[in-house]
Design a protein around this motif. Sequence first.
Motif, PDB file in Angstrom:
ATOM      1  N   ASP A  16      39.176  32.836  57.423  1.00 29.30           N
ATOM      2  CA  ASP A  16      40.343  33.727  57.515  1.00 29.30           C
ATOM      3  C   ASP A  16      40.055  35.067  56.850  1.00 29.30           C
ATOM      4  N   PRO A  17      40.653  36.143  57.352  1.00 28.17           N
ATOM      5  CA  PRO A  17      40.539  37.435  56.657  1.00 28.17           C
ATOM      6  C   PRO A  17      41.155  37.341  55.266  1.00 28.17           C
ATOM      7  N   ALA A  18      40.678  38.172  54.369  1.00 26.20           N
ATOM      8  CA  ALA A  18      41.249  38.206  53.017  1.00 26.20           C
ATOM      9  C   ALA A  18      42.678  38.709  53.086  1.00 26.20           C
ATOM     10  N   GLN A  28      50.190  30.085  47.909  1.00 24.87           N
ATOM     11  CA  GLN A  28      49.011  29.249  48.110  1.00 24.87           C
ATOM     12  C   GLN A  28      48.769  28.342  46.907  1.00 24.87           C
ATOM     13  N   ALA A  29      48.925  28.902  45.707  1.00 28.32           N
ATOM     14  CA  ALA A  29      48.712  28.106  44.497  1.00 28.32           C
ATOM     15  C   ALA A  29      49.764  27.003  44.372  1.00 28.32           C
ATOM     16  N   SER A  67      35.585  36.568  47.457  1.00 32.21           N
ATOM     17  CA  SER A  67      35.502  36.134  46.055  1.00 32.21           C
ATOM     18  C   SER A  67      36.789  36.449  45.308  1.00 32.21           C
ATOM     19  N   ALA A  68      37.373  37.620  45.582  1.00 31.09           N
ATOM     20  CA  ALA A  68      38.625  37.993  44.913  1.00 31.09           C
ATOM     21  C   ALA A  68      39.721  36.977  45.205  1.00 31.09           C
ATOM     22  N   MET A  69      39.829  36.557  46.471  1.00 32.20           N
ATOM     23  CA  MET A  69      40.824  35.543  46.832  1.00 32.20           C
ATOM     24  C   MET A  69      40.596  34.260  46.021  1.00 32.20           C
ATOM     25  N   LYS A  70      39.330  33.836  45.936  1.00 31.99           N
ATOM     26  CA  LYS A  70      39.021  32.602  45.216  1.00 31.99           C
ATOM     27  C   LYS A  70      39.328  32.736  43.724  1.00 31.99           C
ATOM     28  N   LEU A  76      45.686  31.484  39.238  1.00 32.15           N
ATOM     29  CA  LEU A  76      47.079  31.082  39.482  1.00 32.15           C
ATOM     30  C   LEU A  76      47.244  29.564  39.420  1.00 32.15           C
ATOM     31  N   ARG A  77      46.290  28.849  39.984  1.00 31.73           N
ATOM     32  CA  ARG A  77      46.340  27.383  39.913  1.00 31.73           C
ATOM     33  C   ARG A  77      46.286  26.925  38.457  1.00 31.73           C
TER      34      ARG A  77
END
Length: 417
Positions: A16-18, A28-29, A67-70, A76-77
Amino acid sequence: MADGVIRGGRRLGVIDPARLDRNFLLEQAVDATGLDDFGDRWFERPFDVLLDSVRHEAQLNAAGDFSAMKMFHHVLRDRLYTQMWFARHPEILARPLKNPVVIVGPMRSGTTRLHRLLASDKRFAHLRSFETISPVPRPEFEAVLAGEAEDFRPKLASRILKVARLANPRTLSIHPTGPFEPEEELGLVAASMYGMKWEAQWHVPGYSEWCASESAVPAYRHMANLLRLIGWSQQESSLRPWILKTPQHMLDLPALLEVFPDARLIFTHRDPRQVVGSAASLAWNQTTIYTDRVSPEETGRQWLDKTEQMIAKMRSARDAIPRDRMIDVQYEDMERDWRETMERVYRFLGLDMEPAVPAMQRYLDRSANLKRNPHRYSLEEFGLSEGEVNERFADYTEIYGIPVEGRAAPMSRRVAK
């Protein structure tokens, strides 16, 4: 290679796109954990500014925004799991954090060596590298405490460190580490989406400017609670003072002292030419992983300015600190005679150093094996000159009696203000 794979995957529709949107990332979290309490929502303020800076200033490549998304999901998780543990075990928040020993110094001024020497002493508590990468245990951690399972975090940290070294082979020479090595708490400050961790890997000047104008007290309160959680997960005695260190503290001494009012402070100093050159090299080696559009000259100028800002804020904050609560340590003194210098530190702390010396020597022997290649850098490769750096920091080196090559060391070092 990673950048190419991610771009290809996006073209094929399998990656998926960032989507660097705060509400999306929060959702998402929540979906991943089934939890919805993030604790103090102050973190959303720096998070919004950081996301805006990443989108409009960082110019991330595909590997960078992936990487930023991860990274954001991880933080957040962890915030959600943090609140879960506090709800399960309210006694965690009651753990005292008395008399921490806090090392405060510019990046690359010998803080890591001093931190790890002190962490060798079993009379102190310290973070380990895997706990800075994954500070918050997962829900099944109570089985680990009961001896029925193994904590996965050291193995995860080992994998992450291997990937980091593949992405940038110089990582090991710049900052040698391993899953169980003592490590700094910068990631605990970053858990509030605040601080230099983000600045050292992305070009985010708007975010840096915002942080410089804000009180960091909420971020430090959350950091303190994470230390309580980590101490509980280590089954560490709450009577042992923590050994802390991160260059972030130079910028936020008032916040640090509000949250840790009985902290004892060790200030480290080094020739600014070495500090600036080494800091620029570290940041450059991080940033180039995530973007294809950053120049060495831009990085050099950024960390010259950042180092000046850190020193100015540190000097201003020291005026309000009682002299008997702090000590200054020169990098060159540690190079010349680490044991004599550490004895002076231990006198300041009111402790006998001798019981810790064998463990300190073992650390020094181990560190020699960790650091296989010297960290090589120069000011010139980052568009800076020695004369400019000397001029910019002349007052700092004079006031603090910092040995500078080409200038005679002062006969007696002045009492620092």
